[in-house]
Design a protein around this motif. Structure first.
Motif, PDB file in Angstrom:
ATOM      1  N   GLY A 117       1.169  -1.094   0.250  1.00  0.00           N
ATOM      2  CA  GLY A 117       0.294   0.117   0.041  1.00  0.00           C
ATOM      3  C   GLY A 117       1.053   1.604   0.099  1.00  0.00           C
ATOM      4  O   GLY A 117       1.695   1.520  -0.300  1.00  0.00           O
ATOM      5  N   SER A 118       0.719   2.141   0.413  1.00  0.00           N
ATOM      6  CA  SER A 118       1.219   3.404   0.272  1.00  0.00           C
ATOM      7  C   SER A 118       0.236   4.416   1.366  1.00  0.00           C
ATOM      8  O   SER A 118      -0.845   4.235   2.067  1.00  0.00           O
ATOM      9  CB  SER A 118       0.270   4.824  -0.812  1.00  0.00           C
ATOM     10  N   LEU A 119       1.197   5.517   1.848  1.00  0.00           N
ATOM     11  CA  LEU A 119       0.942   6.061   2.204  1.00  0.00           C
ATOM     12  C   LEU A 119       0.354   7.695   1.757  1.00  0.00           C
ATOM     13  O   LEU A 119       1.557   8.248   1.546  1.00  0.00           O
ATOM     14  CB  LEU A 119       2.185   6.701   3.860  1.00  0.00           C
ATOM     15  N   THR A 120      -0.008   8.377   2.397  1.00  0.00           N
ATOM     16  CA  THR A 120      -0.920   9.614   1.589  1.00  0.00           C
ATOM     17  C   THR A 120      -1.190  10.977   2.282  1.00  0.00           C
ATOM     18  O   THR A 120      -2.463  10.634   3.149  1.00  0.00           O
ATOM     19  CB  THR A 120      -1.775   9.697   0.284  1.00  0.00           C
ATOM     20  N   SER A 121      -1.196  12.272   2.324  1.00  0.00           N
ATOM     21  CA  SER A 121      -1.184  13.237   2.998  1.00  0.00           C
ATOM     22  C   SER A 121      -2.664  14.280   1.883  1.00  0.00           C
ATOM     23  O   SER A 121      -2.940  13.948   0.488  1.00  0.00           O
ATOM     24  CB  SER A 121      -0.632  14.640   2.960  1.00  0.00           C
ATOM     25  N   GLY A 122      -3.228  14.871   3.018  1.00  0.00           N
ATOM     26  CA  GLY A 122      -4.357  15.563   2.245  1.00  0.00           C
ATOM     27  C   GLY A 122      -3.742  16.420   1.462  1.00  0.00           C
ATOM     28  O   GLY A 122      -2.461  16.743   2.065  1.00  0.00           O
ATOM     29  N   ASN A 123      -4.099  17.471   0.995  1.00  0.00           N
ATOM     30  CA  ASN A 123      -4.078  19.001   0.249  1.00  0.00           C
ATOM     31  C   ASN A 123      -2.690  19.539   1.517  1.00  0.00           C
ATOM     32  O   ASN A 123      -3.767  19.810   2.158  1.00  0.00           O
ATOM     33  CB  ASN A 123      -4.372  19.606  -0.515  1.00  0.00           C
ATOM     34  N   SER A 124      -1.380  20.029   1.313  1.00  0.00           N
ATOM     35  CA  SER A 124      -0.857  20.864   2.112  1.00  0.00           C
ATOM     36  C   SER A 124      -0.691  22.664   1.441  1.00  0.00           C
ATOM     37  O   SER A 124      -0.117  21.902   0.145  1.00  0.00           O
ATOM     38  CB  SER A 124       0.128  20.392   2.882  1.00  0.00           C
ATOM     39  N   ALA A 125      -0.947  23.010   2.306  1.00  0.00           N
ATOM     40  CA  ALA A 125      -1.011  24.821   1.875  1.00  0.00           C
ATOM     41  C   ALA A 125       0.745  24.909   1.543  1.00  0.00           C
ATOM     42  O   ALA A 125       1.614  24.258   2.004  1.00  0.00           O
ATOM     43  CB  ALA A 125      -1.249  25.784   1.640  1.00  0.00           C
ATOM     44  N   ASN A 126       1.593  25.709   1.259  1.00  0.00           N
ATOM     45  CA  ASN A 126       3.422  26.493   1.148  1.00  0.00           C
ATOM     46  C   ASN A 126       3.745  25.474   0.509  1.00  0.00           C
ATOM     47  O   ASN A 126       4.874  25.736   0.719  1.00  0.00           O
ATOM     48  CB  ASN A 126       3.433  26.932   2.449  1.00  0.00           C
ATOM     49  N   PRO A 169       8.307  28.510  -1.070  1.00  0.00           N
ATOM     50  CA  PRO A 169       6.856  29.067  -1.025  1.00  0.00           C
ATOM     51  C   PRO A 169       6.824  30.075  -2.259  1.00  0.00           C
ATOM     52  O   PRO A 169       6.241  30.531  -3.183  1.00  0.00           O
ATOM     53  CB  PRO A 169       6.733  30.992  -0.287  1.00  0.00           C
ATOM     54  N   GLY A 170       8.010  29.422  -3.281  1.00  0.00           N
ATOM     55  CA  GLY A 170       8.267  30.011  -4.577  1.00  0.00           C
ATOM     56  C   GLY A 170       8.013  31.682  -5.178  1.00  0.00           C
ATOM     57  O   GLY A 170       9.853  32.476  -4.766  1.00  0.00           O
ATOM     58  N   THR A 171       7.287  31.713  -5.613  1.00  0.00           N
ATOM     59  CA  THR A 171       7.682  33.867  -5.700  1.00  0.00           C
ATOM     60  C   THR A 171       6.697  34.243  -4.544  1.00  0.00           C
ATOM     61  O   THR A 171       6.665  35.308  -5.241  1.00  0.00           O
ATOM     62  CB  THR A 171       6.066  33.521  -7.072  1.00  0.00           C
ATOM     63  N   SER A 172       7.054  33.814  -3.667  1.00  0.00           N
ATOM     64  CA  SER A 172       6.509  34.687  -2.493  1.00  0.00           C
ATOM     65  C   SER A 172       7.350  35.939  -1.964  1.00  0.00           C
ATOM     66  O   SER A 172       7.979  36.037  -2.439  1.00  0.00           O
ATOM     67  CB  SER A 172       5.560  33.854  -1.393  1.00  0.00           C
ATOM     68  N   LYS A 173       7.804  35.646  -0.187  1.00  0.00           N
ATOM     69  CA  LYS A 173       8.399  36.506  -0.037  1.00  0.00           C
ATOM     70  C   LYS A 173      10.214  36.986  -0.850  1.00  0.00           C
ATOM     71  O   LYS A 173      10.491  37.269  -0.616  1.00  0.00           O
ATOM     72  CB  LYS A 173       8.387  36.736   1.731  1.00  0.00           C
ATOM     73  N   MET A 174      10.132  35.327  -0.364  1.00  0.00           N
ATOM     74  CA  MET A 174      11.194  35.816  -0.696  1.00  0.00           C
ATOM     75  C   MET A 174      12.078  35.558  -2.197  1.00  0.00           C
ATOM     76  O   MET A 174      12.720  36.759  -2.116  1.00  0.00           O
ATOM     77  CB  MET A 174      12.439  33.221  -0.882  1.00  0.00           C
ATOM     78  N   ASN A 175      11.679  35.263  -3.135  1.00  0.00           N
ATOM     79  CA  ASN A 175      11.728  36.228  -4.544  1.00  0.00           C
ATOM     80  C   ASN A 175      11.508  37.594  -4.834  1.00  0.00           C
ATOM     81  O   ASN A 175      11.748  38.197  -5.964  1.00  0.00           O
ATOM     82  CB  ASN A 175      10.627  35.169  -5.256  1.00  0.00           C
ATOM     83  N   THR A 184       5.863  24.605  -5.278  1.00  0.00           N
ATOM     84  CA  THR A 184       4.675  25.445  -5.417  1.00  0.00           C
ATOM     85  C   THR A 184       3.273  24.913  -4.909  1.00  0.00           C
ATOM     86  O   THR A 184       3.335  24.322  -5.828  1.00  0.00           O
ATOM     87  CB  THR A 184       5.143  26.600  -6.200  1.00  0.00           C
ATOM     88  N   GLY A 185       3.054  26.012  -4.262  1.00  0.00           N
ATOM     89  CA  GLY A 185       1.318  25.251  -3.988  1.00  0.00           C
ATOM     90  C   GLY A 185       0.979  24.647  -3.047  1.00  0.00           C
ATOM     91  O   GLY A 185       1.581  24.030  -2.011  1.00  0.00           O
ATOM     92  N   ASN A 186      -0.270  24.268  -3.490  1.00  0.00           N
ATOM     93  CA  ASN A 186      -1.284  23.154  -2.581  1.00  0.00           C
ATOM     94  C   ASN A 186      -0.755  21.676  -3.207  1.00  0.00           C
ATOM     95  O   ASN A 186       0.126  21.276  -4.350  1.00  0.00           O
ATOM     96  CB  ASN A 186      -2.499  22.920  -2.626  1.00  0.00           C
ATOM     97  N   ILE A 187       0.161  21.285  -2.034  1.00  0.00           N
ATOM     98  CA  ILE A 187       0.766  19.612  -2.886  1.00  0.00           C
ATOM     99  C   ILE A 187       0.116  18.609  -1.607  1.00  0.00           C
ATOM    100  O   ILE A 187      -0.370  19.034  -0.387  1.00  0.00           O
ATOM    101  CB  ILE A 187       2.171  19.746  -2.605  1.00  0.00           C
ATOM    102  N   SER A 188      -0.599  17.289  -2.248  1.00  0.00           N
ATOM    103  CA  SER A 188      -0.198  16.018  -1.307  1.00  0.00           C
ATOM    104  C   SER A 188       0.942  14.768  -1.745  1.00  0.00           C
ATOM    105  O   SER A 188       1.467  15.194  -2.988  1.00  0.00           O
ATOM    106  CB  SER A 188      -1.780  15.862  -2.306  1.00  0.00           C
TER     107      SER A 188
END
Length: 515
Positions: free
Chosen positions: A338-347, A423-429, A396-400
């Motif tokens: 089987g597998s282990l899967t997360s729900g959507n996570s931001a950032n 965060p990709g294109t957020s504060k750092m960039n 970046t963005g929502n990920i699972s």
């Protein structure tokens, strides 16, 4: 009894004075796993194995007390009382074990990383850098338990070192805790071990402390403990003396005594779960997004393979063909076909770290790690607990996230799964958008601890727009706009008392100590 003569604050200056010229040149400009590998090569070259019995000779120069009583007795981290009278003292050779029944009978050879983990093999069994002269009774009580923060003590030595149940997050077994004076010493000895012998770790037993891969080399919970201890207990002159004597004897050095900044350059600043200090504010690209220790997973019919679902810290989880009765450092989920899967996570996700261990019978194998359905790397597993980090995922963005067992028969436990934000294109960039071509990555506080209410910064600070000083509860103590407009690489503080603080320079956070 005197306190240590002085705490080593000018770590880099002393390193340059003590290590041979150019000794660490191959490590210049590196960080993370690359720096760890470079240091491993440096301290492996020239290492002379003098044999297990040779340690008795080494202790005549490496483990004598020149910084507390300064009386030539054995400097024993399990009996030394830095601010009081020692309960007993050992004379070199005369009090060499031998047999013991109570504290104070004799001293013997304490492997800070237990020799049972590497089957008493050479050169580990005789490496002076992590084998200390200590009281035989306390050494025996410590046994082969990992180091951690003790909750309820079942044994306390006469200087206050403790054995008991773990109060360190991520591990529920028995641990040993030295006194505060020597916590950093222990941490830096273990960092030395997992760096010097990183190529051998996959063949060692974990002892609930070692990782099975070169990087990070330690189980997550133990790494957090040791990072905390390293940061709260700076390098002392006694450590410097021992490192120099060990180099004379064995012809290699402990780089984390010579250059304490190597620790955070390799492993980061850690978390607050290990045993004493709080993590400073982090730049967005390296902040923790998800940390799953499986403590909230339901345990209904724990030995049955079925689909398990739960939620922790606002992240939902699904494990298929999974059971819950196996452990690594605490509760874990064991996946078969089987597998282990997360729900959507931001950032987003920057890097991922997880501990795995093959349970019951089977063969070594791997999990595929998928982000939003795309494979971004693999995580190995074997009969030993292995902690693996996949760096530079950078999505970046929502990920699972999914860990998918590539075998349909192997039953593999998963524990301490975490990943950092990206965060990709957020504060750092955004800084680049505002006309800054580089992000400050190499700033350092020097010296540290600081004195005279002045913080000196090494590195290019001309683009820094704001400096903020926090206490460890996250309260802003002082804010300075354009901090280096009228001064050169120095920040004047406002009457800070003794303690640990965080200096945040735009997107970079640095920990410092006021003595």
């Amino acid at each position: 009894m005197k306190k240590p003569l002085f705490i080593l604050t000018f770590a880099s200056m002393l390193a340059n004075a003590q290590a041979p010229a150019g000794y660490y040149n191959a490590a210049n400009g590196l960080s993370g796993a690359s720096l760890k590998t470079a240091l491993s090569n440096i301290i492996t070259n020239g290492h002379l194995d003098k044999g297990y019995s040779g340690l008795w000779t080494a202790y005549k120069t490496t483990d004598i007390d020149k910084n507390y009583e300064n009386d030539g007795s054995v400097l024993d981290i399990y009996s030394e009382k830095p601010t009081g009278t020692d309960p007993y003292k050992f004379t070199l050779v005369n009090n060499q074990c031998g047999t013991y029944s109570v504290e104070g009978n004799c001293y013997n050879r304490e492997h800070i990383v237990p020799q049972s983990l590497f089957n008493q093999s050479s050169p580990m069994v005789s490496d002076i850098h992590f084998i200390r002269a200590t009281d035989g009774k306390v050494n025996g009580m410590r046994s082969n338990y990992p180091f951690g923060k003790v909750g309820t003590a079942t044994f306390t030595s006469k200087n206050g070192s403790k054995l008991g149940n773990s109060a360190s997050s991520g591990y529920a077994g028995t641990v040993f805790e030295p006194i505060d004076e020597f916590k950093g010493d222990v941490a830096r000895m273990i960092f030395y071990f997992v760096t010097r012998y990183q190529s051998k770790l996959s063949g060692f037993s974990s002892g609930n402390m070692l990782g099975g891969s070169a990087f990070p080399g330690l189980q997550t919970w133990e790494l957090n403990v040791l990072l905390s201890w390293h940061n709260q207990d700076p390098v002392s002159q006694a450590e410097v003396n021992r490192n120099n004597a060990s180099y004379t004897y064995q012809k290699n050095r402990n780089p984390f005594i010579d250059n304490p900044n190597y620790v955070n350059l390799i492993w980061g600043s850690g978390s607050s779960t290990g045993g004493g200090t709080t993590t400073p504010p982090s730049p967005p690209a390296s902040s923790s997004c998800t940390n799953e220790n499986f403590e909230t997973i339901p345990t209904t019919s724990p030995a049955s393979y079925t689909t398990r679902t739960w939620t922790n810290n606002s992240v939902s989880w699904t494990a298929t063909d999974a059971r819950t009765d196996q452990t690594i450092s605490g509760k874990a989920v064991t996946v078969r076909a089987g597998s282990l899967t997360s729900g959507n996570s931001a950032n987003g996700i920057g890097s991922l770290t997880v501990t795995t261990q093959l349970k019951f019978s089977g063969s070594n194998g791997t999990f595929n790690v998928k982000v939003n359905g795309t494979v971004v790397g693999t995580v190995p597993y074997s009969a030993n607990a292995v902690t693996t980090t996949i760096n530079n995922i950078n999505i970046t963005g929502n990920i699972s996230v999914t860990l998918e067992n590539t075998s349909t028969n192997n039953r593999v436990a998963i524990d301490n799964l975490s990943w950092t934000c990206y965060p990709g294109t957020s504060k750092m960039n955004q800084r680049a958008v505002n006309g800054l071509n580089t992000i400050q990555k190499d700033l350092q506080i020097y010296p540290n601890p600081v004195s005279n209410q002045e913080i000196f910064i090494k590195g290019d600070v001309q683009h820094i727009k704001k400096a903020e000083i926090y206490d460890l509860q996250g309260k802003v103590i002082q804010t300075i706009d354009q901090p280096f407009k009228n001064t050169r690489n120095v920040i004047k503080t406002s009457n800070l008392g003794q303690g640990v603080y965080i200096l945040k320079l735009d997107d970079q956070a640095l920990k410092f100590i006021v003595k």
